[in-house]
Design a protein around this motif. Sequence first.
Motif, mmCIF file in Angstrom:
data_model
loop_
_atom_site.group_PDB
_atom_site.id
_atom_site.type_symbol
_atom_site.label_atom_id
_atom_site.label_comp_id
_atom_site.label_asym_id
_atom_site.label_seq_id
_atom_site.Cartn_x
_atom_site.Cartn_y
_atom_site.Cartn_z
ATOM 1 N N GLU A 4 94.978 178.642 46.466
ATOM 2 C CA GLU A 4 94.568 177.785 47.571
ATOM 3 C C GLU A 4 95.231 176.428 47.368
ATOM 4 O O GLU A 4 95.388 175.980 46.224
ATOM 5 N N PHE A 5 95.579 175.792 48.470
ATOM 6 C CA PHE A 5 96.354 174.554 48.394
ATOM 7 C C PHE A 5 95.629 173.407 49.086
ATOM 8 O O PHE A 5 94.928 173.614 50.085
ATOM 9 N N LEU A 6 95.797 172.219 48.546
ATOM 10 C CA LEU A 6 95.200 171.005 49.132
ATOM 11 C C LEU A 6 96.252 169.908 49.148
ATOM 12 O O LEU A 6 96.828 169.585 48.096
ATOM 13 N N ARG A 7 96.499 169.359 50.326
ATOM 14 C CA ARG A 7 97.459 168.258 50.436
ATOM 15 C C ARG A 7 96.949 167.061 49.652
ATOM 16 O O ARG A 7 95.809 166.645 49.797
ATOM 17 N N THR A 8 97.810 166.497 48.813
ATOM 18 C CA THR A 8 97.402 165.340 48.002
ATOM 19 C C THR A 8 97.892 164.050 48.658
ATOM 20 O O THR A 8 98.421 164.070 49.769
ATOM 21 N N VAL A 9 97.695 162.946 47.961
ATOM 22 C CA VAL A 9 98.141 161.645 48.462
ATOM 23 C C VAL A 9 99.304 161.190 47.588
ATOM 24 O O VAL A 9 99.123 160.863 46.403
ATOM 25 N N HIS A 10 100.504 161.226 48.142
ATOM 26 C CA HIS A 10 101.736 161.031 47.374
ATOM 27 C C HIS A 10 102.795 160.592 48.384
ATOM 28 O O HIS A 10 102.629 160.848 49.584
ATOM 29 N N PRO A 11 103.867 159.929 47.958
ATOM 30 C CA PRO A 11 104.845 159.436 48.952
ATOM 31 C C PRO A 11 105.522 160.535 49.761
ATOM 32 O O PRO A 11 106.029 160.265 50.846
ATOM 33 N N VAL A 12 105.551 161.744 49.239
ATOM 34 C CA VAL A 12 106.059 162.889 50.006
ATOM 35 C C VAL A 12 104.960 163.943 50.025
ATOM 36 O O VAL A 12 104.072 163.930 49.175
ATOM 37 N N TYR A 49 101.115 169.297 47.173
ATOM 38 C CA TYR A 49 99.930 170.151 47.267
ATOM 39 C C TYR A 49 99.383 170.490 45.887
ATOM 40 O O TYR A 49 100.107 171.001 45.023
ATOM 41 N N ALA A 50 98.076 170.200 45.716
ATOM 42 C CA ALA A 50 97.357 170.688 44.544
ATOM 43 C C ALA A 50 97.101 172.182 44.735
ATOM 44 O O ALA A 50 97.129 172.686 45.860
ATOM 45 N N MET A 51 96.870 172.878 43.629
ATOM 46 C CA MET A 51 96.664 174.340 43.681
ATOM 47 C C MET A 51 95.375 174.703 42.965
ATOM 48 O O MET A 51 95.113 174.201 41.875
ATOM 49 N N ARG A 52 94.618 175.585 43.589
ATOM 50 C CA ARG A 52 93.440 176.175 42.951
ATOM 51 C C ARG A 52 93.714 177.672 42.839
ATOM 52 O O ARG A 52 93.869 178.361 43.855
ATOM 53 N N THR A 82 97.690 160.314 43.941
ATOM 54 C CA THR A 82 96.798 159.214 43.638
ATOM 55 C C THR A 82 95.379 159.765 43.726
ATOM 56 O O THR A 82 95.156 160.881 44.186
ATOM 57 N N TYR A 83 94.407 159.010 43.243
ATOM 58 C CA TYR A 83 93.032 159.513 43.281
ATOM 59 C C TYR A 83 92.503 159.517 44.716
ATOM 60 O O TYR A 83 92.682 158.571 45.454
ATOM 61 N N PHE A 84 91.852 160.614 45.100
ATOM 62 C CA PHE A 84 91.093 160.637 46.354
ATOM 63 C C PHE A 84 89.912 161.583 46.163
ATOM 64 O O PHE A 84 89.953 162.494 45.328
ATOM 65 N N ASP A 85 88.844 161.355 46.932
ATOM 66 C CA ASP A 85 87.575 162.063 46.698
ATOM 67 C C ASP A 85 87.699 163.584 46.807
ATOM 68 O O ASP A 85 86.988 164.313 46.118
ATOM 69 N N GLY A 86 88.579 164.064 47.689
ATOM 70 C CA GLY A 86 88.726 165.505 47.898
ATOM 71 C C GLY A 86 89.096 166.268 46.633
ATOM 72 O O GLY A 86 88.877 167.485 46.543
ATOM 73 N N LEU A 87 89.642 165.579 45.644
ATOM 74 C CA LEU A 87 90.023 166.252 44.401
ATOM 75 C C LEU A 87 88.805 166.805 43.672
ATOM 76 O O LEU A 87 88.895 167.812 42.972
#
Length: 241
Positions: free
Chosen positions: A124-132, A135-138, A154-159
Amino acid sequence: MLVTVLGFYGGYPYKGIGTSGYLLQNDGKNMLIDCGSGVLNALSNYMQPTDLDAVILSHYHHDHTADVGVLQYNWLAAKKESPLPIYGHTQDFVNFAQLTEPNATKGIAYNDYEPTEIGTLKFEFLRTVHPVPAYAMRITDKTGKVIVYTADTTYFDGLVDFSKDADLLIADTNFPEDVTGRKWHLNTKEAGTLAKDANVKRLMISHLPQTVDVETMLSQTQKYAEQIPVVNAFQGLEMEI
Ligand SMILES: [Zn+2]
Ligand SMILES: [Zn+2]
């Protein structure tokens, strides 16, 4: 699942150690998560790179993709019957198109609204906060064990929700705690706090800086992770999940 660290520096390789690359082995399949500078060389200590079954890329920054081109040459030279699948996002069509090299590799799109099955694993993938786009992966195996890889962010609550109760969290920990404000990676305080808030079983700090000693990074992270065991990525580190 068995994870082997093939490279862990952020940004650029240093003193013979490469940037992000993790060999993930499960159910007889060999998967490579990110393919940074020096990763192909490290991988060849464990297997022929042509024994890979899939590559999964978090994003298209060079420190995560530098060795994709030489991996494609390796597959071209081997004249394998079917191409190596390389999974990537399609938020950048130019880079996605380069994942396909005729008679060597084939780009396959993933997205963040449905899981992707690779072997017997669910990604499963989650878009992160980064200049480009990144995607984080679970990653969940058929027994329910979970590895979460933050990719670059960068840190965001969804992580926290995304990492919830993972058996292993691999976190982009590129800065010591005194680096704050606008930045594109986690610092030690954020990585440790994320592990604690998400109640993960173990934390691996990775994407480490070349300029801060690892003991400092580890002890700072452990302070904020409290009871969660923290290890630092190092070349050849193997973790069985
Ligand atoms: Zn990076
Ligand atoms: Zn990046």
